[in-house]
Enzyme design. Structure first.
Site, PDB file in Angstrom:
ATOM      1  N   GLU A  37      -1.698   1.352  -4.589  1.00 17.32           N
ATOM      2  CA  GLU A  37      -1.449  -0.321  -3.998  1.00 17.32           C
ATOM      3  C   GLU A  37      -0.908  -0.986  -5.026  1.00 17.32           C
ATOM      4  O   GLU A  37      -1.333  -0.307  -6.923  1.00 17.32           O
ATOM      5  CB  GLU A  37      -2.411  -0.731  -3.599  1.00 17.32           C
ATOM      6  CG  GLU A  37      -3.098  -2.078  -3.772  1.00 17.32           C
ATOM      7  CD  GLU A  37      -3.114  -1.739  -1.967  1.00 17.32           C
ATOM      8  OE1 GLU A  37      -2.872  -2.809  -0.201  1.00 17.32           O
ATOM      9  OE2 GLU A  37      -3.264  -0.368  -1.194  1.00 17.32           O
TER      10      GLU A  37
ATOM     11  N   CYS B 242       1.039  -1.219  -0.133  1.00 18.96           N
ATOM     12  CA  CYS B 242       0.031   0.220  -0.201  1.00 18.96           C
ATOM     13  C   CYS B 242       0.825   1.590  -0.013  1.00 18.96           C
ATOM     14  O   CYS B 242       0.647   2.070   0.178  1.00 18.96           O
ATOM     15  CB  CYS B 242      -1.473  -0.170   1.014  1.00 18.96           C
ATOM     16  SG  CYS B 242      -0.027   0.009   2.921  1.00 18.96           S
TER      17      CYS B 242
END
Length: 362
Positions: A354, A320
């Site tokens: 991401e 992330c």
């Protein structure tokens, strides 16, 4: 939760910028062109948190611009949130405006929904919750067809369930998930499903074992377990561990051993630095690990955990925070190379992205 700038007309340009940024971050490692998985342009976010702001004698849903905690943005709806959240927002507001038991010292509302249509609402208060609140909350939960959680300092009351149920399809198989209130879940369900499919394909069919670090509620564990002989999965959060165990049982996945250890503790166990009672009955030496799957927090893997992953032929990494991903790849680049990478647009209209990479031994 800060209010994002919502403008579908800019979506494609923003996604192209993220793609270019990821290409530049991974360029030092001769990574291939990233596969790009886009998001729905609106109604993609399955959870949302709102402060309540008093104005003109009424409480309103409110968010704040990044960096400004004093000037509220009052909301009637929230286009990036799921259709279920947008359907519930006015009905919940009407309920608290009609009920002193529900509205008194209510300061925050959180919605948690799923692609499967389930919903849970958390109401947070600056006061103890009493029988009048419980009665009003039970009536509201029935009217809205939701579960409710009431929170105040030292108090948590549950009406219905304290989790929602999700269904995600990977390679033609439907997996069922319990997603607990207060625990981490992927906010963008449509993109999460694409991430699971990519990871499933990238890992491939294996006849050896998989080590998974930071497994959460078993989001990736369930589909990846169908690709390997056995899985040893670790997670530190007790809530997430309990959810993962329930999810494994609900889906009939029986080749996973789950232990409540941090990545750092597992590194110590595998290096035989110290024993752990939570590993009693698990023979680590019986595993034939060929791959490791990691989905670490924003800080990435610490140096020792990164060194642990070096032992494996394949490192499947979901990140992330591509900046810390790049730092971890740099540490591993003398022994592993990036053979696949992907961009998942979990967070449209923000700078967050991401990424996924597959690293294989040189």
């Amino acid at each position: 939760m800060s209010a994002p700038v919502f403008d579908p007309a800019t979506y494609d340009a923003q996604l192209a910028e993220k793609q270019q940024r990821l290409i530049e971050l991974l360029a030092p490692f001769a990574a291939p062109e990233p596969e790009v998985f886009d998001s729905p342009r609106e109604h993609y976010r399955l959870r949302a948190e709102f402060r309540l702001w008093r104005e003109d004698g009424q409480r309103h849903y409110a968010m704040f611009a990044p960096g400004d905690k004093h000037t509220p943005i009052l909301l009637d709806d929230f286009p990036i949130a799921s259709l279920r959240i947008n359907e519930l927002m006015p009905r919940l507001r009407a309920a608290w405006r009609a009920s002193e038991a529900l509205s008194f010292k209510l300061f925050q509302v959180e919605f948690l929904t799923t692609l499967a249509g389930d919903a849970l609402i958390t109401l947070a208060y600056h006061r103890p919750l009493d029988e009048a609140w419980q009665a009003a909350a039970e009536k509201l939960a029935s009217e809205l067809n939701v579960s409710l959680v009431g929170r105040s300092r030292g108090q948590r009351l549950v009406i219905g369930r304290d989790y929602v149920e999700e269904e995600l399809t990977v390679a033609g198989r439907r997996f069922r998930y319990r997603q607990p209130e207060g625990a981490f879940t992927q906010p963008n369900g449509a993109v999460c499903e694409k991430m699971l499919g990519w990871a499933y394909e990238a890992l491939g069919e294996r006849d050896d074992d998989l080590l998974e670090l930071y497994c959460g509620n078993g989001n990736f564990t369930l589909p990846l377990a169908t690709r390997v002989r056995r899985v040893l999965a670790t997670e530190i959060s007790k809530t997430s561990v309990n959810a993962a165990l329930a999810n494994l049982a609900d889906n009939g996945v029986n080749n996973v051993e789950l232990v409540r250890l941090s990545a750092e503790e597992l590194t110590q166990a595998l290096n035989e630095v110290r024993p752990f009672r939570r590993l009693a009955g698990i023979d680590l030496k019986s595993y034939d690990f060929g791959s490791v799957f990691v989905d670490p927090p924003r800080a990435g893997m610490d140096p020792d955990t990164c060194e642990l992953t070096r032992r494996f032929e394949r490192i499947l990494y979901i990140s992330c925070n591509p900046e810390t991903l790049a730092a971890n790849i740099a540490q591993l680049s003398d022994t592993h190379q990036v053979t696949r990478c992907a961009l998942f647009d979990q967070f449209p209209y923000t700078h967050h992205m991401e990424a996924g990479v597959l690293l294989e031994r040189r």
